[in-house]
Enzyme design. Structure first.
Site, PDB file in Angstrom:
ATOM      1  N   LYS A 111      14.198  21.322  70.404  1.00 53.56           N
ATOM      2  CA  LYS A 111      13.020  21.377  69.513  1.00 53.56           C
ATOM      3  C   LYS A 111      12.202  22.662  69.645  1.00 53.56           C
ATOM      4  O   LYS A 111      11.019  22.703  69.339  1.00 53.56           O
ATOM      5  CB  LYS A 111      12.079  20.163  69.719  1.00 53.56           C
ATOM      6  N   GLY A 113      13.471  25.609  68.278  1.00 50.04           N
ATOM      7  CA  GLY A 113      13.953  26.553  67.271  1.00 50.04           C
ATOM      8  C   GLY A 113      15.431  26.868  67.401  1.00 50.04           C
ATOM      9  O   GLY A 113      15.916  27.870  66.864  1.00 50.04           O
ATOM     10  N   TRP A 116      17.398  27.111  64.036  1.00 50.73           N
ATOM     11  CA  TRP A 116      17.023  28.349  63.324  1.00 50.73           C
ATOM     12  C   TRP A 116      17.708  29.549  63.970  1.00 50.73           C
ATOM     13  O   TRP A 116      18.317  30.377  63.292  1.00 50.73           O
ATOM     14  CB  TRP A 116      15.501  28.484  63.376  1.00 50.73           C
ATOM     15  N   HIS A 176      21.622  23.795  75.840  1.00 49.45           N
ATOM     16  CA  HIS A 176      20.255  23.429  76.250  1.00 49.45           C
ATOM     17  C   HIS A 176      20.133  23.461  77.771  1.00 49.45           C
ATOM     18  O   HIS A 176      19.099  23.109  78.316  1.00 49.45           O
ATOM     19  CB  HIS A 176      19.907  22.020  75.767  1.00 49.45           C
ATOM     20  N   ARG A 195       9.176  27.815  72.906  1.00 52.30           N
ATOM     21  CA  ARG A 195       8.148  27.393  71.941  1.00 52.30           C
ATOM     22  C   ARG A 195       6.946  26.831  72.685  1.00 52.30           C
ATOM     23  O   ARG A 195       7.088  26.279  73.791  1.00 52.30           O
ATOM     24  CB  ARG A 195       8.738  26.328  71.011  1.00 52.30           C
ATOM     25  N   ARG A 324      11.890  19.971  59.676  1.00 52.62           N
ATOM     26  CA  ARG A 324      10.687  19.208  59.388  1.00 52.62           C
ATOM     27  C   ARG A 324       9.615  20.134  58.843  1.00 52.62           C
ATOM     28  O   ARG A 324       9.693  20.605  57.734  1.00 52.62           O
ATOM     29  CB  ARG A 324      10.248  18.448  60.659  1.00 52.62           C
ATOM     30  N   LYS A 325       8.594  20.467  59.681  1.00 54.51           N
ATOM     31  CA  LYS A 325       7.498  21.301  59.192  1.00 54.51           C
ATOM     32  C   LYS A 325       7.729  22.789  59.459  1.00 54.51           C
ATOM     33  O   LYS A 325       7.392  23.635  58.648  1.00 54.51           O
ATOM     34  CB  LYS A 325       6.202  20.887  59.882  1.00 54.51           C
ATOM     35  N   GLY A 326       8.206  23.062  60.687  1.00 57.26           N
ATOM     36  CA  GLY A 326       8.459  24.457  61.040  1.00 57.26           C
ATOM     37  C   GLY A 326       7.210  25.317  61.068  1.00 57.26           C
ATOM     38  O   GLY A 326       7.202  26.425  60.533  1.00 57.26           O
TER      39      GLY A 326
HETATM   40  N1  LIG Z   1      14.624  27.780  59.566  1.00 57.69           N
HETATM   41  C1  LIG Z   1      13.640  27.312  60.309  1.00 57.69           C
HETATM   42  N2  LIG Z   1      12.468  27.976  60.377  1.00 57.69           N
HETATM   43  C2  LIG Z   1      11.444  27.496  61.131  1.00 57.69           C
HETATM   44  N3  LIG Z   1      11.505  26.345  61.844  1.00 57.69           N
HETATM   45  C3  LIG Z   1      12.666  25.650  61.793  1.00 57.69           C
HETATM   46  C4  LIG Z   1      13.780  26.093  61.031  1.00 57.69           C
HETATM   47  N4  LIG Z   1      14.774  25.190  61.188  1.00 57.69           N
HETATM   48  C5  LIG Z   1      14.310  24.224  61.984  1.00 57.69           C
HETATM   49  N5  LIG Z   1      13.041  24.497  62.352  1.00 57.69           N
HETATM   50  C6  LIG Z   1      12.150  23.687  63.187  1.00 57.69           C
HETATM   51  O1  LIG Z   1      12.649  23.653  64.526  1.00 57.69           O
HETATM   52  C7  LIG Z   1      12.370  22.369  65.105  1.00 57.69           C
HETATM   53  C8  LIG Z   1      13.687  21.714  65.508  1.00 57.69           C
HETATM   54  O2  LIG Z   1      14.041  22.300  66.739  1.00 57.69           O
HETATM   55  P1  LIG Z   1      15.534  22.608  67.179  1.00 57.69           P
HETATM   56  O3  LIG Z   1      16.259  23.246  66.098  1.00 57.69           O
HETATM   57  O4  LIG Z   1      15.423  23.351  68.464  1.00 57.69           O
HETATM   58  O5  LIG Z   1      16.123  21.154  67.446  1.00 57.69           O
HETATM   59  S1  LIG Z   1      17.470  20.878  68.258  1.00 57.69           S
HETATM   60  O6  LIG Z   1      17.177  21.210  69.661  1.00 57.69           O
HETATM   61  O7  LIG Z   1      18.538  21.698  67.708  1.00 57.69           O
HETATM   62  O8  LIG Z   1      17.727  19.443  68.089  1.00 57.69           O
HETATM   63  C9  LIG Z   1      11.627  21.568  64.036  1.00 57.69           C
HETATM   64  O9  LIG Z   1      10.249  21.812  64.268  1.00 57.69           O
HETATM   65  P2  LIG Z   1       9.107  20.809  63.762  1.00 57.69           P
HETATM   66  O10 LIG Z   1       9.015  21.015  62.291  1.00 57.69           O
HETATM   67  O11 LIG Z   1       7.857  21.260  64.446  1.00 57.69           O
HETATM   68  O12 LIG Z   1       9.521  19.428  64.140  1.00 57.69           O
HETATM   69  C10 LIG Z   1      12.138  22.229  62.770  1.00 57.69           C
HETATM   70  O13 LIG Z   1      11.330  22.017  61.644  1.00 57.69           O
END
Ligand SMILES: Nc1ncnc2c1ncn2[C@@H]1O[C@H](COP(=O)(O)OS(=O)(=O)O)[C@@H](OP(=O)(O)O)[C@H]1O
Length: 359
Positions: A111, A113, A116, A176, A195, A324-326
């Site tokens: 969670k 990033g 991304w 991880h 993060r 989700r929100k990002g």
């Molecule tokens: N492209 C892009 N840009 C910005 N943010 C993004 C993007 N893709 C995923 N997210 C946000 O990343 C959060 C998910 O974390 P992870 O990708 O690390 O999850 S996991 O560990 O792979 O399961 C989760 O954060 P929250 O929105 O705060 O829940 C995702 O919304």
């Protein structure tokens, strides 16, 4: 058990011709190949592992419940609370993973990033085969996690780790696992994404709620603060990579989710330089960096069919929960001032005199 297949297909020669003008000098990652059907997350063992793994009896390690899971629990291995099914992966990675010098490993706490950064790293390293604006880009039909093999699942048993051997160099993988679980030798490059812990906590809770809507935030919050949360203590996880990035800056790049939000293009350039494929002037002029940022933006990834529908099979979580929100600062919508202060105090205490802050 889900059947996994890794298909390497010859690249379309027209695509190569189109890309030749903007190709960077030096080694070209992913030349002539496309990663397809690599859903290593889906291969995570469903059964719990209590056997002997290379002389470590998993069932003898201290255990705690994993919030939101009735099937898996946490085991404390070398000071870290790992999902029980992944303890063999930690052991296997330390003992049997042989990194190649040009390997690139994306590392993170869940969670922070990961999805991304996986997408950005894949799009950057595969850009000669797949220009970001191309209609056949793998990220338009595969989830980022399907494009980047997951070390923790590969080393979790069943001989799956052998699949890594057939991947051509340079390999891009993600984990991880704490830095302590990665082998020292090999000189490969690791890109860590960190993060703000309060936002990470809220994101994890929201992710868990996609499967258990009634799950109270307090359970996740308390387990994170205690350190006994998946891959935690979070402070030791972060500090392991932070110190490694200070000791070996040519091998470990420490990125921040919040900085990636503020300046995605600048961070993609930094990433490309670090993994040895900087953008050429021609690529800059052609808008390749902008294209990668756009392709991997939350809006773009969220709109891709595979990311909107379906489940992360091995985990039973809907894929859309990864997008989700990002944003930065969502914690303020879910934490009381007391909770926020408690977590800030833990962070300040654990990171004191390390040079790392979240202010
Ligand atoms: N492209 C892009 N840009 C910005 N943010 C993004 C993007 N893709 C995923 N997210 C946000 O990343 C959060 C998910 O974390 P992870 O990708 O690390 O999850 S996991 O560990 O792979 O399961 C989760 O954060 P929250 O929105 O705060 O829940 C995702 O919304």
């Amino acid at each position: 058990m889900h059947t996994l297949s890794i298909t390497w297909q010859s690249n379309n020669s027209n695509t190569m011709a189109t890309n030749a003008a903007s190709a960077p000098a030096g080694p070209i990652p992913f030349k002539d190949v496309v990663v397809d059907n690599v859903d290593l997350v889906a291969t995570m063992p469903a059964e719990r592992s209590s056997e002997d793994h290379d002389d470590v009896l998993v069932s003898a390690l201290p255990s705690k419940p994993m919030v939101g899971s009735t099937q898996n629990k946490l085991r404390c291995y070398l000071g870290f609370w790992l999902p029980e099914t992944f303890v063999p992966a930690a052991i296997g990675l330390q003992r049997r993973f042989v990194p190649r010098p040009d390997d690139v490993i994306i590392a993170s706490l869940p969670k922070c990033g990961t999805t991304w950064l996986n997408a950005l790293a894949f799009a950057t390293m595969a850009r000669r085969c797949y220009p970001p604006a191309g209609a056949d880009h793998p990220l338009l039909r595969l989830s980022p996690h399907q494009c980047v093999p997951f070390l923790d699942a590969l080393f979790a048993g069943g001989g799956r780790e052998a699949r890594l051997d057939v991947l051509p160099s340079p390999r891009l993988m993600y984990t991880h696992m704490p830095h302590e679980m990665l082998p020292r030798a090999g000189g490969c490059r690791v890109v860590y994404i960190c993060r703000e812990p309060k936002d990470t906590a809220v994101s994890l809770w929201q992710f868990r709620r996609s499967m258990h809507p009634e799950l109270p935030f307090l359970d996740t919050f308390e387990s994170i603060c205690s350190g006994a949360n998946t891959y935690g203590p979070f402070w030791d996880h972060i500090l392991g990579y932070w110190r490694a990035s200070e000791s070996w800056p040519e091998n470990v790049l420490f990125l921040r989710y919040e900085k990636l939000l503020r300046d995605p293009a600048g961070n993609v350039r930094k990433l490309a330089r670090f993994v040895g494929v900087p953008f050429s002037e021609a690529e800059e002029e052609a808008g390749v960096v902008r294209g990668i940022v756009e392709l991997c933006s939350l809006g773009s990834l969220r709109s891709v069919e595979v990311n909107r529908t379906g489940y992360m099979d091995g985990l039973k979580f809907p894929r859309k929960a990864l997008f989700r929100k990002g944003v930065a600062g969502d914690w303020a919508n879910h934490m009381t001032p007391e909770m926020a202060r408690r977590m800030d105090d833990i962070v300040a205490d654990k990171l004191r005199a390390t040079g790392l802050t979240f202010q």
